[in-house]
Design an enzyme around this catalytic site. Sequence first.
Site, PDB file in Angstrom:
ATOM      1  CD  GLN A 109     101.329  43.170  59.937  1.00  0.00           C
ATOM      2  OE1 GLN A 109     100.175  43.220  60.832  1.00  0.00           O
ATOM      3  NE2 GLN A 109     101.773  44.045  59.443  1.00  0.00           N
ATOM      4  CB  SER A 110     102.023  39.685  66.774  1.00  0.00           C
ATOM      5  OG  SER A 110     101.316  39.266  67.826  1.00  0.00           O
ATOM      6  CG  ASN A 111      96.267  39.508  64.912  1.00  0.00           C
ATOM      7  OD1 ASN A 111      95.993  40.607  64.073  1.00  0.00           O
ATOM      8  ND2 ASN A 111      96.410  37.856  64.564  1.00  0.00           N
TER       9      ASN A 111
END
Length: 327
Positions: free
Chosen positions: A71-73
């Site tokens: 879920q890396s921004n």
Amino acid sequence: MIAKKLKLGNFPTKIERLEKLSTMLKEHIFIKRDDQTGTEISGNKIRKLEYSINEAINNDCDTLITCGGIQSNHARATAAAGIKLGLKSILVLKSDDKPEVEGNYLLDRIMGADVRIISSEDYKNKRQEIMEEIVEELKEKGRKGYIIPEGASNGIGTFGYVNCFNEILEQEKELGITFDTIVATVGSGGTFAGLYLGNKITGSNKKIVGINITDTAEIFKDRVCSILEEAKTYIPHKDFEITKEDMCIIDGYVGDGYAISRAEELEFICDFAEAEGIILDPVYTGKAMRGLYSELKKGTFSDSNNILFIHTGGLFGLFSKKGQFGF
């Protein structure tokens, strides 16, 4: 300053007073809305990417290679920024199971990023090696890759938050307010490093406070020192001392670990949203703002007059937590 940047984000981001929190705690608390730097490129990462990607283009690279959690921004922002500039992106993302296609990962897929899923163990021990192997893979195809580390937290990326610090100084003049304390989440170290460096370069003598949401404060102090030593290579004729002793990173709010949410952390996000109409994220700002709130109640900031919290974004990460809210 040798480091040059692109213009990708919506800057300056606004600063607003947290009315309910300030009244409740009898403090003057403000928030800088770096969650509003864009939509696909929202959050703090685009400030750093403006510098990193500029360097990639100047080195004639055609593909951005970076890494992060599923879920890396940062990975999502890298993919979006790359598209705008005609660059491909390869995202090395961590997941031990087949990931749900939701949140940031959904956006990565929609944007057509080349996603490589690796295990947590490989991510911890081999991610740099894996990204370097991708560079060689691209070279065989006549392409040229540029590696951006986790969170774009390296020497060149640091200048994104040096620039933000200077932006804050200009906004102080407009608002007629001096922020003696600036608080930010510490997740990979680059945002804190940039604010610390901006404070040093300008001689502003503000208190820069980090609240770590993974690892420990000591680990991050070492990491920030390493990032800043690299950043110094971009600054001609500047000599300043970097010491762990004058770094303030507050431990104790990691909870169960990186990107793992406790019920009380999600409850705080809901309470804050109901009070201020601002959504925090579960990985970074939810934990950090809860940490600031707790420390304010303890009297940790009794010598601060005006406190500015940096909202680093991460809204899309909430959607992977939907089953934990109990609605």
